[in-house]
Design an enzyme around this catalytic site. Structure first.
Site, PDB file in Angstrom:
ATOM      1  N   LYS B  84       0.976  -1.115   0.017  1.00 15.95           N
ATOM      2  CA  LYS B  84      -0.037   0.026   0.116  1.00 15.95           C
ATOM      3  C   LYS B  84       0.972   1.292   0.081  1.00 15.95           C
ATOM      4  O   LYS B  84       2.076   1.367   0.624  1.00 15.95           O
ATOM      5  CB  LYS B  84      -0.860   0.140   1.075  1.00 15.95           C
ATOM      6  CG  LYS B  84      -2.072   1.101   1.139  1.00 15.95           C
ATOM      7  CD  LYS B  84      -2.837   1.047   2.321  1.00 15.95           C
ATOM      8  CE  LYS B  84      -3.838   2.012   2.541  1.00 15.95           C
ATOM      9  NZ  LYS B  84      -5.000   1.736   3.708  1.00 15.95           N
ATOM     10  N   SER B 159      -9.870   2.647   2.548  1.00 18.74           N
ATOM     11  CA  SER B 159      -8.874   3.078   1.658  1.00 18.74           C
ATOM     12  C   SER B 159      -8.021   2.154   0.907  1.00 18.74           C
ATOM     13  O   SER B 159      -7.439   2.445  -0.044  1.00 18.74           O
ATOM     14  CB  SER B 159      -8.148   4.358   2.479  1.00 18.74           C
ATOM     15  OG  SER B 159      -7.251   3.419   3.304  1.00 18.74           O
ATOM     16  N   SER B 183      -9.840   0.082   6.781  1.00 12.53           N
ATOM     17  CA  SER B 183      -9.692   0.370   5.546  1.00 12.53           C
ATOM     18  C   SER B 183      -9.025  -1.168   5.098  1.00 12.53           C
ATOM     19  O   SER B 183      -8.482  -1.084   3.803  1.00 12.53           O
ATOM     20  CB  SER B 183      -8.510   1.262   5.475  1.00 12.53           C
ATOM     21  OG  SER B 183      -9.219   2.460   5.394  1.00 12.53           O
TER      22      SER B 183
END
EC number: 6.3.5.7
Lengths: 98, 515
Positions: B84, B159, B183
């Site tokens: 990420k 997210s 997330s």
């Protein structure tokens, strides 16, 4: 309490160092008002006598042994800077010349 | 020993690791297969912000050489991974999905990344995300949204939508995520993948660009519970660089995933998570999963957590407050973007800062920074931030009481399946409601996992079941998750992801682009 005015939002944006356009200000006044109305629900919770909890685990001060060791060099630190000069961050001036 | 599929991108990480350890496969082969897949489909899914094919292959070659030399390697050595974009990667761009950090190349690795490198996992690239991890859909990424491989017109969650879609589109066997309010878990739920938020402090936050420091937690994402456990074991453990890192042994997550046993466990269904506002198909798959767990030998009880109704409100005060402080470092002086205000001769540092933050931050980030500035202001501190911190204590008490009645708690992970891109973009409150079931765990610091529970009847899209455990009892998530996964595999006759529509070959727009 949640009745934010346009001036309030402009003031808050100033405190947060964010320059907002007029259109952004107009939109944000409405959005923030709705959000604040919703989050004000926390005041209805049965919190009397409850100690606030800032963190999910007990925090203790942690320090490393005071041992000299290599760190990032100036070149690596300054590599992502918008401007650098003589191994220093170069920033716009704050004071007038006089 | 499991036979590998002819298409290596369809194999589980555990099977790939096994084949690599046996010498039946090279890491270069596996890594190249995933790079080929990325070139084929990422133009449609937009999971990646940056792909480092050359770097990944170089790491893969090194692992192959070390293995050939007889070195003892980690459990996932040679299995590639996507990271990420909130985690700093030395020599590789890190943007957090923001224009503010466009082109920034960190001079150091996050501890999680260091552990991946030391474990021999080639880094394929950085995955897309909502800007500074603020969002539930990836639509707040400054570089455009990721798409859900189940339906490209829908969100892959947020997210960490880049990390979930990368798994669901077979562009990586593993990915990392961070979970501040859901997330990792919510994107897993809407893409039929698995994601774990470990106990707060169980995985180091050093080198993660902070959103809300008392809530953020890095964790593993995979397509199976065992894969996720294997990655959890690589990522977790004490880190002296993070003062909130727990100095205790990592819970036995891999052993628990392999055991997959719920006999005698007490499973608490949280009364407050699953009622009004939950899509019928999501609720139906959840009820079926609970019934399966009961058939597997667990005892199911209903538990009540009455203060969870205030969790969303408390979260959306605490998060912006911490975010407004954490994001103050983006000041246009030391790194990242610098924008000079138009029409101002010799602008001051303060004027440059304000102009930069206006240009560099997107609307959601600005909204939350200003909200946090308000919540922390002297006249309203007690009414908003102070009350929210007290609610947080009430929620922790609710968890403590619930865990006296049950070993783990369960709920649907998200109230609905993936919504359409754009549907909630102009309605922040509606977007925030997506996190209603996941947020309590972040406020209290307890671990949570999302496992696919099936497809909702009304739209044929994936739903997830959330499993929550007491702090430092992460292994319970894996026992329950793996047992349920095995039972559901039997019911479905294979992984639910096999039912996702095939992505057609397309001209790639990703490559080594990016952010």
């Amino acid at each position: 309490m949640a009745n934010l005015t346009r001036d309030d939002v402009a003031h808050l944006a100033g405190l947060a160092r964010i320059e907002l356009s007029d259109a952004e200000l107009d939109r944000m006044v409405g959005e923030l008002g709705i959000i604040l109305e919703s989050v004000a629900q926390v005041q209805q919770a049965p919190t009397e006598g409850v100690d606030p909890m800032s963190h999910p685990m007990p925090l203790t001060n942690v320090t490393r042994p005071d041992v000299v060791r290599p760190s990032l060099g100036a070149e690596a630190v300054l590599a992502g800077a918008p401007e650098a000069d003589q191994q220093r961050f170069s920033v716009p001036r704050i004071l007038d010349e006089d | 020993m499991t036979d590998l599929p002819s298409d290596l991108t369809r194999a589980t990480a555990a099977d790939l690791a096994d084949a690599l350890a046996r010498g039946a496969l090279s890491s270069v082969e596996v890594t190249q297969a995933h790079l080929d897949r990325i070139a084929q489909v990422d133009g449609q899914v937009h999971s990646y912000l940056h792909v480092d094919g050359e770097g990944a292959l170089a790491q893969a070659r090194t692992v192959d050489e070390r293995r050939a030399a007889g070195e003892s390697l980690g459990a996932l050595a040679g299995v590639p991974i996507a990271v990420k974009d909130v985690m700093t990667t030395k020599g590789m761009p890190t943007t957090c999905g923001s224009r503010m950090l466009e082109g920034w190349v960190p001079p150091y690795d996050a501890t999680v990344v260091t552990r991946l490198r030391e474990g021999g996992l080639p880094l394929l690239g950085k995955t897309n995300m909502d800007e500074f991890a603020m969002g539930s859909s990836t639509e707040h990424s400054a570089y455009g949204p990721s798409h859900n491989p189940w339906d490209l017109e829908r969100i892959p969650g947020g997210s960490g939508g880049g990390s979930s879609s990368v798994l669901a589109s077979f562009q990586a066997p593993l990915a990392t995520g961070t979970d501040t309010g859901g997330s990792i878990r919510q994107p897993a739920a809407v893409t039929a993948t698995v994601g774990t938020k470990p106990t707060y402090g169980g995985v180091s936050r050093y080198g993660l660009v902070a959103l809300a420091s008392s809530l953020d937690q890095a964790g593993p994402c995979g397509r199976t519970v065992l894969d996720t456990a294997l990655l959890h074991a690589v990522m977790a453990g004490h880190d002296p660089m993070d003062s909130t890192s727990i100095d205790a042994p990592v819970p036995p997550v891999v052993e628990a995933a392999r055991a997959a046993d719920v006999r005698g466990m007490r499973i608490g269904v949280v009364k407050e998570l699953g009622g009004e506002g939950y899509q019928p198909g999501v609720r139906a798959r959840f009820d079926e999963s609970v019934a399966l767990l009961e058939q597997l030998g667990a005892e199911v009880v209903e538990v009540s957590c009455p203060n969870f109704e205030y969790a969303l409100a408390a979260y959306y005060l605490i998060l912006p407050s911490e975010a407004s402080s954490n994001l103050a470092k983006f000041d246009a002086m030391r790194y990242g973007l610098r924008v000079r205000p138009e029409g101002v001769q010799a602008p001051s540092a303060e004027q440059v800062m304000a102009a930069t933050r206006d240009a560099g931050f997107g609307p959601e980030v600005k909204r939350r920074i200003i909200l946090g500035t308000y919540a922390l202001s002297s006249g309203y501190y007690d009414a908003y931030y102070g009350s929210a911190q007290k609610v947080r204590a009430l929620i922790a008490r609710d968890f403590d009481a619930a865990y006296e009645q049950a070993d783990v708690l369960v709920s649907p992970t998200a109230p609905t399946t993936a919504f359409r891109l754009g549907d909630k973009l102009d309605d922040p409150l509606a977007m925030y409601l997506n996190d209603i079931a996941t947020i309590p765990a972040n406020l209290a610091g307890v671990p949570g996992m999302s496992v696919p529970s099936g497809l909702a009847d009304e739209d044929g899209l994936p739903a997830g079941i959330q499993i929550l455990a007491p702090a430092m009892k992460d292994e319970r998530l894996y026992s329950v998750g793996a047992a349920l996964e095995a039972a559901l595999l039997d019911r479905w006759g294979g992984p639910i992801l096999d039912r996702a529509p095939a992505l057609g070959a397309a001209t790639s727009t990703s490559g080594t682009t990016g952010a």
